[in-house]
Scaffold this active site. Structure first.
Site, mmCIF file in Angstrom:
data_model
loop_
_atom_site.group_PDB
_atom_site.id
_atom_site.type_symbol
_atom_site.label_atom_id
_atom_site.label_comp_id
_atom_site.label_asym_id
_atom_site.label_seq_id
_atom_site.Cartn_x
_atom_site.Cartn_y
_atom_site.Cartn_z
ATOM 1 N N LYS A 13 7.829 62.819 -24.568
ATOM 2 C CA LYS A 13 9.275 63.073 -24.643
ATOM 3 C C LYS A 13 10.080 61.885 -24.110
ATOM 4 O O LYS A 13 11.010 61.419 -24.763
ATOM 5 C CB LYS A 13 9.642 64.345 -23.833
ATOM 6 C CG LYS A 13 8.959 65.608 -24.337
ATOM 7 C CD LYS A 13 9.359 66.831 -23.540
ATOM 8 C CE LYS A 13 8.982 66.824 -22.092
ATOM 9 N NZ LYS A 13 7.517 66.792 -21.828
ATOM 10 N N ARG A 88 13.823 74.507 -20.207
ATOM 11 C CA ARG A 88 12.394 74.722 -19.989
ATOM 12 C C ARG A 88 12.071 76.188 -19.792
ATOM 13 O O ARG A 88 10.908 76.540 -19.594
ATOM 14 C CB ARG A 88 12.004 73.994 -18.717
ATOM 15 C CG ARG A 88 11.211 72.757 -18.960
ATOM 16 C CD ARG A 88 11.060 72.107 -17.607
ATOM 17 N NE ARG A 88 9.854 71.391 -17.519
ATOM 18 C CZ ARG A 88 9.812 70.063 -17.638
ATOM 19 N NH1 ARG A 88 10.874 69.370 -17.901
ATOM 20 N NH2 ARG A 88 8.671 69.449 -17.506
ATOM 21 N N ARG A 127 -1.192 57.331 -17.082
ATOM 22 C CA ARG A 127 0.217 56.924 -17.153
ATOM 23 C C ARG A 127 0.631 56.133 -15.915
ATOM 24 O O ARG A 127 0.295 56.469 -14.800
ATOM 25 C CB ARG A 127 1.128 58.140 -17.285
ATOM 26 C CG ARG A 127 2.613 57.739 -17.161
ATOM 27 C CD ARG A 127 3.551 58.811 -17.578
ATOM 28 N NE ARG A 127 3.422 60.020 -16.784
ATOM 29 C CZ ARG A 127 4.120 61.118 -17.010
ATOM 30 N NH1 ARG A 127 4.989 61.142 -18.003
ATOM 31 N NH2 ARG A 127 3.952 62.182 -16.268
ATOM 32 N N ARG A 156 2.797 58.652 -10.975
ATOM 33 C CA ARG A 156 3.672 59.736 -10.516
ATOM 34 C C ARG A 156 2.888 60.731 -9.675
ATOM 35 O O ARG A 156 1.743 61.044 -9.993
ATOM 36 C CB ARG A 156 4.276 60.457 -11.740
ATOM 37 C CG ARG A 156 5.703 60.037 -12.001
ATOM 38 C CD ARG A 156 6.234 60.544 -13.301
ATOM 39 N NE ARG A 156 6.159 61.997 -13.507
ATOM 40 C CZ ARG A 156 6.665 62.606 -14.558
ATOM 41 N NH1 ARG A 156 7.307 61.902 -15.488
ATOM 42 N NH2 ARG A 156 6.565 63.907 -14.709
ATOM 43 N N ARG A 167 0.976 72.112 -14.343
ATOM 44 C CA ARG A 167 2.122 71.855 -15.235
ATOM 45 C C ARG A 167 1.837 72.400 -16.640
ATOM 46 O O ARG A 167 2.725 72.952 -17.298
ATOM 47 C CB ARG A 167 2.416 70.354 -15.286
ATOM 48 C CG ARG A 167 3.135 69.865 -14.035
ATOM 49 C CD ARG A 167 3.010 68.377 -13.864
ATOM 50 N NE ARG A 167 3.682 67.622 -14.887
ATOM 51 C CZ ARG A 167 3.416 66.342 -15.174
ATOM 52 N NH1 ARG A 167 2.472 65.697 -14.514
ATOM 53 N NH2 ARG A 167 4.089 65.724 -16.109
HETATM 54 P P1 AP5 Z 1 5.775 60.341 -21.598
HETATM 55 O O1 AP5 Z 1 6.733 59.788 -22.601
HETATM 56 O O2 AP5 Z 1 5.972 59.979 -20.174
HETATM 57 O O3 AP5 Z 1 5.633 61.920 -21.781
HETATM 58 P P2 AP5 Z 1 6.612 63.098 -21.353
HETATM 59 O O4 AP5 Z 1 6.498 64.154 -22.389
HETATM 60 O O5 AP5 Z 1 7.985 62.573 -21.037
HETATM 61 O O6 AP5 Z 1 5.851 63.563 -20.046
HETATM 62 P P3 AP5 Z 1 6.405 64.066 -18.649
HETATM 63 O O7 AP5 Z 1 5.175 64.185 -17.787
HETATM 64 O O8 AP5 Z 1 7.505 63.207 -18.113
HETATM 65 O O9 AP5 Z 1 6.956 65.440 -19.012
HETATM 66 P P4 AP5 Z 1 7.190 66.608 -18.099
HETATM 67 O O10 AP5 Z 1 7.947 67.509 -18.987
HETATM 68 O O11 AP5 Z 1 5.994 67.194 -17.463
HETATM 69 O O12 AP5 Z 1 7.986 65.957 -16.847
HETATM 70 P P5 AP5 Z 1 9.508 65.838 -16.455
HETATM 71 O O13 AP5 Z 1 9.718 64.487 -15.938
HETATM 72 O O14 AP5 Z 1 10.413 66.375 -17.493
HETATM 73 O O15 AP5 Z 1 4.308 59.905 -22.081
HETATM 74 C C1 AP5 Z 1 3.167 60.230 -21.293
HETATM 75 C C2 AP5 Z 1 2.157 59.077 -21.355
HETATM 76 O O16 AP5 Z 1 1.671 58.977 -22.692
HETATM 77 C C3 AP5 Z 1 2.756 57.689 -21.013
HETATM 78 O O17 AP5 Z 1 1.795 56.934 -20.335
HETATM 79 C C4 AP5 Z 1 3.058 57.077 -22.393
HETATM 80 O O18 AP5 Z 1 2.989 55.661 -22.354
HETATM 81 C C5 AP5 Z 1 1.933 57.682 -23.231
HETATM 82 N N1 AP5 Z 1 2.303 57.882 -24.633
HETATM 83 C C6 AP5 Z 1 3.513 58.283 -25.124
HETATM 84 N N2 AP5 Z 1 3.461 58.385 -26.466
HETATM 85 C C7 AP5 Z 1 2.183 58.051 -26.815
HETATM 86 C C8 AP5 Z 1 1.506 57.961 -28.079
HETATM 87 N N3 AP5 Z 1 2.124 58.247 -29.234
HETATM 88 N N4 AP5 Z 1 0.194 57.597 -28.064
HETATM 89 C C9 AP5 Z 1 -0.455 57.320 -26.901
HETATM 90 N N5 AP5 Z 1 0.138 57.370 -25.685
HETATM 91 C C10 AP5 Z 1 1.440 57.740 -25.651
HETATM 92 O O19 AP5 Z 1 9.567 66.894 -15.245
HETATM 93 C C11 AP5 Z 1 8.865 66.667 -14.050
HETATM 94 C C12 AP5 Z 1 9.085 67.846 -13.117
HETATM 95 O O20 AP5 Z 1 10.480 67.985 -12.803
HETATM 96 C C13 AP5 Z 1 8.688 69.222 -13.668
HETATM 97 O O21 AP5 Z 1 7.309 69.485 -13.519
HETATM 98 C C14 AP5 Z 1 9.555 70.146 -12.820
HETATM 99 O O22 AP5 Z 1 9.045 70.298 -11.522
HETATM 100 C C15 AP5 Z 1 10.853 69.370 -12.725
HETATM 101 N N6 AP5 Z 1 11.778 69.663 -13.844
HETATM 102 C C16 AP5 Z 1 12.203 68.802 -14.804
HETATM 103 N N7 AP5 Z 1 13.022 69.420 -15.661
HETATM 104 C C17 AP5 Z 1 13.104 70.714 -15.249
HETATM 105 C C18 AP5 Z 1 13.772 71.860 -15.750
HETATM 106 N N8 AP5 Z 1 14.529 71.810 -16.868
HETATM 107 N N9 AP5 Z 1 13.623 73.016 -15.078
HETATM 108 C C19 AP5 Z 1 12.887 73.095 -13.952
HETATM 109 N N10 AP5 Z 1 12.212 72.057 -13.432
HETATM 110 C C20 AP5 Z 1 12.325 70.863 -14.079
#
Ligand code: AP5
Length: 210
Positions: A13, A88, A127, A156, A167
């Site tokens: 994402k 979410r 990552r 992270r 997660r």
């Molecule tokens: P990346 O682009 O980083 O993936 P992502 O989907 O953004 O993963 P996240 O781990 O950031 O998502 P998340 O939803 O768990 O975390 P968030 O920060 O929102 O890609 C991942 C890896 O793959 C990278 O190394 C990249 O280079 C690689 N990659 C990408 N595309 C690729 C491809 N095509 N091929 C190969 N490799 C590839 O949330 C974190 C925490 O915050 C949550 O757990 C929660 O505690 C809190 N939080 C955030 N939002 C909320 C909410 N709305 N409500 C409640 N809590 C929340």
């Protein structure tokens, strides 16, 4: 254009959001980035969010809904936005619908990046993100300094194996129901999140262009 990016942890994402935001000239709003910055700054919000985030749990709805509602009122969101990591939960999705309806707007598309659990674990175990600006290192660039600012790349805290497992579980229980929610609303676009970053981006932009 008002877009939501859905998908499991590690689906790509953040990676795709940076490109989509640039292509369509809309702000990229990542609740994960906002919360991580608050943790880094040691604010009251950050201190509250940190324990949830490091365990892989969701931060309570009322906290996150308030943050997003305030962000969407900023002038740069008037012509559109890209939400990454929000909503979410069904409660968050309903709150977003309500906030948009109050301003006479609605979502144009919800893109669901689809990926299997094994690929999630593979991606998140390798990552690296920038400790300074938060940029995600490209899949091939994990041992270099940050390509955006030259900062040091770090792992992270929620990419530890036990937090990733939690997660994924939380995603299935609390976020996956949104696929049906937006499918019923007729705005869900399913996209396979595998292939190179460029290939995924080409498919997503073709869908959004349509
Ligand atoms: P990346 O682009 O980083 O993936 P992502 O989907 O953004 O993963 P996240 O781990 O950031 O998502 P998340 O939803 O768990 O975390 P968030 O920060 O929102 O890609 C991942 C890896 O793959 C990278 O190394 C990249 O280079 C690689 N990659 C990408 N595309 C690729 C491809 N095509 N091929 C190969 N490799 C590839 O949330 C974190 C925490 O915050 C949550 O757990 C929660 O505690 C809190 N939080 C955030 N939002 C909320 C909410 N709305 N409500 C409640 N809590 C929340």
């Amino acid at each position: 254009m008002r877009i939501v990016l859905l998908g499991a942890p590690g689906a790509g994402k953040g990676t795709q959001a940076a490109r989509i935001s640039e292509r369509y000239g809309i702000p990229h709003i990542s609740t994960g980035d906002i919360l991580r910055e608050a943790v880094k700054q040691g604010t009251q919000l950050g201190r509250r969010a940190e324990s949830y985030m490091s365990r892989g749990e969701l931060v309570p709805d009322e906290v996150v809904i308030g943050i997003v509602a305030e962000r969407l009122r900023q002038p740069d969101c008037a012509k559109g936005f890209l939400l990454d990591g929000f909503p979410r939960t069904v409660a968050q999705a309903k709150a977003l619908d309500k906030a948009l309806a109050e301003t006479g707007c609605h979502l144009d598309a919800v893109v669901n990046l689809e990926i299997d659990d094994a690929e999630v674990v593979r991606r998140l175990s390798s990552r690296r993100v920038c400790g300074s600006c938060g940029a995600i290192a490209s899949p091939a660039g994990t041992s270099e300094p940050c390509a955006s600012c030259g900062g040091e790349l770090i792992t992270r805290s929620d990419d530890r194996p036990e937090a990733v497992r939690r997660r994924l579980q939380v995603y299935k229980e609390q976020t996956e129901p949104l696929v049906e929610y937006y499918s019923k609303a007729g705005i869900l676009c399913r996209e396979l999140a595998v292939g190179t970053v460029d290939e995924v981006f080409d498919r997503v932009s073709q869908t959004l262009d349509r």
